[in-house]
Design an enzyme around this catalytic site. Structure first.
Site, PDB file in Angstrom:
ATOM      1  CB  THR A 125       3.256   9.608 -11.723  1.00 50.12           C
ATOM      2  OG1 THR A 125       3.650  10.551 -10.725  1.00 50.12           O
ATOM      3  CG2 THR A 125       4.447   8.720 -12.046  1.00 50.12           C
ATOM      4  CE1 TYR A 153       4.361   4.714  -8.585  1.00 46.63           C
ATOM      5  CE2 TYR A 153       5.212   6.951  -8.289  1.00 46.63           C
ATOM      6  CZ  TYR A 153       4.204   6.087  -8.704  1.00 46.63           C
ATOM      7  OH  TYR A 153       3.051   6.608  -9.247  1.00 46.63           O
TER       8      TYR A 153
HETATM    9  P1  NAD Z   1      -3.373   2.475  -5.413  1.00 48.73           P
HETATM   10  O1  NAD Z   1      -2.143   1.886  -4.838  1.00 48.73           O
HETATM   11  O2  NAD Z   1      -4.388   3.101  -4.515  1.00 48.73           O
HETATM   12  O3  NAD Z   1      -4.158   1.382  -6.280  1.00 48.73           O
HETATM   13  C1  NAD Z   1      -3.490   0.508  -7.128  1.00 48.73           C
HETATM   14  C2  NAD Z   1      -4.452  -0.642  -7.462  1.00 48.73           C
HETATM   15  O4  NAD Z   1      -3.773  -1.518  -8.366  1.00 48.73           O
HETATM   16  C3  NAD Z   1      -4.852  -1.473  -6.252  1.00 48.73           C
HETATM   17  O5  NAD Z   1      -6.242  -1.716  -6.259  1.00 48.73           O
HETATM   18  C4  NAD Z   1      -4.081  -2.774  -6.428  1.00 48.73           C
HETATM   19  O6  NAD Z   1      -4.739  -3.910  -5.895  1.00 48.73           O
HETATM   20  C5  NAD Z   1      -3.958  -2.850  -7.939  1.00 48.73           C
HETATM   21  N1  NAD Z   1      -2.810  -3.657  -8.358  1.00 48.73           N
HETATM   22  C6  NAD Z   1      -1.531  -3.562  -7.906  1.00 48.73           C
HETATM   23  N2  NAD Z   1      -0.761  -4.469  -8.487  1.00 48.73           N
HETATM   24  C7  NAD Z   1      -1.570  -5.153  -9.357  1.00 48.73           C
HETATM   25  C8  NAD Z   1      -1.349  -6.207 -10.277  1.00 48.73           C
HETATM   26  N3  NAD Z   1      -0.131  -6.775 -10.415  1.00 48.73           N
HETATM   27  N4  NAD Z   1      -2.379  -6.639 -11.010  1.00 48.73           N
HETATM   28  C9  NAD Z   1      -3.616  -6.086 -10.883  1.00 48.73           C
HETATM   29  N5  NAD Z   1      -3.889  -5.100 -10.014  1.00 48.73           N
HETATM   30  C10 NAD Z   1      -2.868  -4.635  -9.266  1.00 48.73           C
HETATM   31  O7  NAD Z   1      -2.866   3.526  -6.496  1.00 48.73           O
HETATM   32  P2  NAD Z   1      -3.496   4.904  -6.968  1.00 48.73           P
HETATM   33  O8  NAD Z   1      -3.007   5.988  -6.095  1.00 48.73           O
HETATM   34  O9  NAD Z   1      -4.937   4.733  -7.193  1.00 48.73           O
HETATM   35  O10 NAD Z   1      -2.761   5.084  -8.375  1.00 48.73           O
HETATM   36  C11 NAD Z   1      -3.338   4.558  -9.559  1.00 48.73           C
HETATM   37  C12 NAD Z   1      -2.404   4.873 -10.719  1.00 48.73           C
HETATM   38  O11 NAD Z   1      -2.249   6.282 -10.835  1.00 48.73           O
HETATM   39  C13 NAD Z   1      -1.010   4.301 -10.563  1.00 48.73           C
HETATM   40  O12 NAD Z   1      -0.587   3.845 -11.817  1.00 48.73           O
HETATM   41  C14 NAD Z   1      -0.173   5.477 -10.110  1.00 48.73           C
HETATM   42  O13 NAD Z   1       1.151   5.330 -10.527  1.00 48.73           O
HETATM   43  C15 NAD Z   1      -0.862   6.620 -10.816  1.00 48.73           C
HETATM   44  N6  NAD Z   1      -0.765   7.944 -10.177  1.00 48.73           N
HETATM   45  C16 NAD Z   1      -1.103   8.111  -8.874  1.00 48.73           C
HETATM   46  C17 NAD Z   1      -1.067   9.381  -8.305  1.00 48.73           C
HETATM   47  C18 NAD Z   1      -1.467   9.614  -6.872  1.00 48.73           C
HETATM   48  O14 NAD Z   1      -1.325  10.733  -6.380  1.00 48.73           O
HETATM   49  N7  NAD Z   1      -1.977   8.631  -6.146  1.00 48.73           N
HETATM   50  C19 NAD Z   1      -0.667  10.474  -9.068  1.00 48.73           C
HETATM   51  C20 NAD Z   1      -0.309  10.273 -10.420  1.00 48.73           C
HETATM   52  C21 NAD Z   1      -0.380   8.999 -10.957  1.00 48.73           C
HETATM   53  O1  TDX Z   2       4.281   9.997   6.486  1.00 50.58           O
HETATM   54  C1  TDX Z   2       4.571  10.771   5.557  1.00 50.58           C
HETATM   55  N1  TDX Z   2       5.208  11.952   5.861  1.00 50.58           N
HETATM   56  C2  TDX Z   2       5.584  12.844   4.909  1.00 50.58           C
HETATM   57  O2  TDX Z   2       6.148  13.901   5.231  1.00 50.58           O
HETATM   58  C3  TDX Z   2       4.287  10.497   4.179  1.00 50.58           C
HETATM   59  C4  TDX Z   2       3.592   9.224   3.808  1.00 50.58           C
HETATM   60  C5  TDX Z   2       4.672  11.411   3.232  1.00 50.58           C
HETATM   61  N2  TDX Z   2       5.326  12.546   3.579  1.00 50.58           N
HETATM   62  C6  TDX Z   2       5.725  13.501   2.517  1.00 50.58           C
HETATM   63  C7  TDX Z   2       6.535  12.892   1.380  1.00 50.58           C
HETATM   64  C8  TDX Z   2       6.110  13.723   0.179  1.00 50.58           C
HETATM   65  O3  TDX Z   2       6.898  14.899   0.120  1.00 50.58           O
HETATM   66  O4  TDX Z   2       4.506  13.965   1.896  1.00 50.58           O
HETATM   67  C9  TDX Z   2       4.668  14.122   0.492  1.00 50.58           C
HETATM   68  C10 TDX Z   2       3.637  13.252  -0.211  1.00 50.58           C
HETATM   69  O5  TDX Z   2       4.007  11.910   0.006  1.00 50.58           O
HETATM   70  P1  TDX Z   2       3.144  10.686  -0.593  1.00 50.58           P
HETATM   71  O6  TDX Z   2       1.730  10.843  -0.181  1.00 50.58           O
HETATM   72  O7  TDX Z   2       3.854   9.425  -0.274  1.00 50.58           O
HETATM   73  O8  TDX Z   2       3.162  11.026  -2.161  1.00 50.58           O
HETATM   74  P2  TDX Z   2       4.382  11.207  -3.212  1.00 50.58           P
HETATM   75  O9  TDX Z   2       5.615  10.559  -2.758  1.00 50.58           O
HETATM   76  O10 TDX Z   2       4.439  12.677  -3.534  1.00 50.58           O
HETATM   77  O11 TDX Z   2       3.794  10.384  -4.470  1.00 50.58           O
HETATM   78  C11 TDX Z   2       2.401  10.490  -4.828  1.00 50.58           C
HETATM   79  O12 TDX Z   2       2.218  11.346  -5.925  1.00 50.58           O
HETATM   80  C12 TDX Z   2       2.604  10.889  -7.193  1.00 50.58           C
HETATM   81  C13 TDX Z   2       1.788   9.134  -5.111  1.00 50.58           C
HETATM   82  O13 TDX Z   2       1.999   8.272  -4.014  1.00 50.58           O
HETATM   83  C14 TDX Z   2       2.322   8.544  -6.368  1.00 50.58           C
HETATM   84  O14 TDX Z   2       1.657   7.306  -6.662  1.00 50.58           O
HETATM   85  C15 TDX Z   2       2.081   9.504  -7.491  1.00 50.58           C
HETATM   86  O15 TDX Z   2       2.645   9.024  -8.677  1.00 50.58           O
END
Ligand code: NAD
Ligand code: TDX
Length: 339
Positions: A125, A153
């Site tokens: 990330t 995190y």
């Molecule tokens: P998510 O929380 O939607 O999904 C995570 C998945 O991992 C879930 O299905 C959960 O059951 C599984 N998991 C959690 N702990 C586990 C364990 N101990 N063993 C096996 N499975 C497990 O997350 P996401 O948003 O899809 O993110 C996926 C990856 O991408 C993460 O590594 C996150 O850090 C990274 N990432 C996310 C974002 C974002 O915007 N969501 C951005 C950049 C990087």
């Molecule tokens: O209820 C809310 N109100 C609000 O203002 C929530 C849930 C979030 N926020 C704000 C916090 C952040 O500035 O919105 C922005 C986005 O928040 P999140 O969706 O929680 O994302 P963020 O904290 O930016 O992290 C995400 O991007 C990088 C993902 O959750 C991570 O897994 C990823 O690595």
């Protein structure tokens, strides 16, 4: 080619599973997921019908269980999406983030060393770089920007990245890392900004905006992220980090207003609540290395992607209801009740 995808029942992992089944139909996709609160097994219903797909409910922290899957499936490539991924939860309870995100990654890489692997890809990330000031729009995260984390995190994700690079240098493990900005799109758990706001607005519930809503995130449509990971697998150099992002910076309040407008709901639903502790101000990725080396570029503009996303949630309210029943009610009350 057998690809082991961890965290494939979550948001980005499931989108990646579907991308592989569509774009690389000759590959076998082995999905490993512990099915935590963030997973929804129904997300994988269509994949389960595909003979090239197999699912294991397993925890990446469980060394014996992971080794057994390697012995059975002999993966050529591992893509690690499995993680605890929500910043707010990490502030309330850091321990599980350290266990899954750091120790779980080590268990996977140990299995890769033991059984042999062509590539271990770590899904990272942009949060590992910390944040940028709001008044310096000229600054961006580059791959060599110093690691400077804010939350438990992001610290756990940075630790995992460092461990991957250490396994590459020390053991010669063929590792790559991608660091992506905020994703949006189908199957995102409604604890994250965009699906949470869509869910609340659809039910005429208040939209909890942290602080003044001025924090900036750099949004990438999830499918573009998945194509970026595939490009790293096929064209990336081992030992390298690739930033993935699409120059789609938006303040949170802008996003919330777009969602309200698309859903035909009033801005009076916006409720400013207590800010997140240690809240990062601005994320902004410079993706030029991935573009130049991998020939990758995002194809979905935010104005189109957000419409597709809202439409998807409108058509999948049953999926949303599955996610928001049970423990979600307790989570929401604890996180937002006294905010
Ligand atoms: P998510 O929380 O939607 O999904 C995570 C998945 O991992 C879930 O299905 C959960 O059951 C599984 N998991 C959690 N702990 C586990 C364990 N101990 N063993 C096996 N499975 C497990 O997350 P996401 O948003 O899809 O993110 C996926 C990856 O991408 C993460 O590594 C996150 O850090 C990274 N990432 C996310 C974002 C974002 O915007 N969501 C951005 C950049 C990087
Ligand atoms: O209820 C809310 N109100 C609000 O203002 C929530 C849930 C979030 N926020 C704000 C916090 C952040 O500035 O919105 C922005 C986005 O928040 P999140 O969706 O929680 O994302 P963020 O904290 O930016 O992290 C995400 O991007 C990088 C993902 O959750 C991570 O897994 C990823 O690595």
């Amino acid at each position: 080619m057998t690809v082991l995808v961890t965290g494939g029942a979550g948001f980005i992992g499931s989108n990646f599973v579907y991308l592989l089944l569509e774009e690389r139909p000759e590959w076998k996709v082995v999905c490993v997921d512990a099915l935590t609160y963030a997973a929804n097994i129904h997300t994988l219903n269509d994949a389960m019908q595909n003979p090239n797909f197999v699912f294991y409910k397993e925890d990446i922290r469980n060394r014996e269980g992971i080794n057994a899957i390697f012995e059975k499936e002999h993966p050529d490539v591992v893509v690690n999406f499995a993680a605890e991924s929500h910043v707010d939860r990490s502030i309330e309870n850091p321990a599980i983030f350290l266990e899954t995100n750091i120790l779980g990654t080590a268990v996977l890489m140990d299995a890769c060393r033991k059984y042999g692997i062509e590539r271990f890809h770590q899904v990272g990330t942009d949060e590992v770089y910390g944040d940028l000031p709001l008044d310096r729009p000229d600054l961006f995260f580059h791959e060599d920007t110093p690691i400077h984390t804010s939350s438990p995190y992001s610290t756990s994700k940075a630790s995992a990245d460092l461990l991957c690079l250490a396994y590459h240098r020390t053991y010669g493990l063929p590792v790559t890392i991608s660091r992506c900005s905020n994703n949006y799109g189908p199957y995102q758990f409604p604890e994250k900004l965009i699906p949470l706001m869509i869910n609340n607005a659809s039910q005429d519930k208040p939209l909890p905006v942290y602080g003044e809503g001025l924090n900036v995130r750099d949004w990438l449509y999830v499918k573009d992220h998945c194509y970026g990971i595939l490009a790293v697998l096929e064209k990336g150099r081992v030992g390298e980090v690739y930033n993935l992002g699409g120059h789609n910076e938006k303040a949170n309040i802008e996003i919330v207003k777009i969602i309200l407008k698309e859903l035909g709901k009033p801005e009076s639903l916006i409720t400013y609540v207590t800010d997140r502790k240690g809240h990062d101000q601005r994320y902004a990725i410079d993706p030029s290395k991935a573009m130049a080396e991998l020939g990758w570029a995002p194809t979905t503009m935010f104005k189109d992607g957000i419409k597709l996303t809202i439409q998807w949630y409108k058509e999948h309210m049953d999926w949303m209801k599955e996610c928001t029943s049970g423990d979600y009610v307790k989570y929401y009350e604890e996180m937002y009740g006294k905010r």
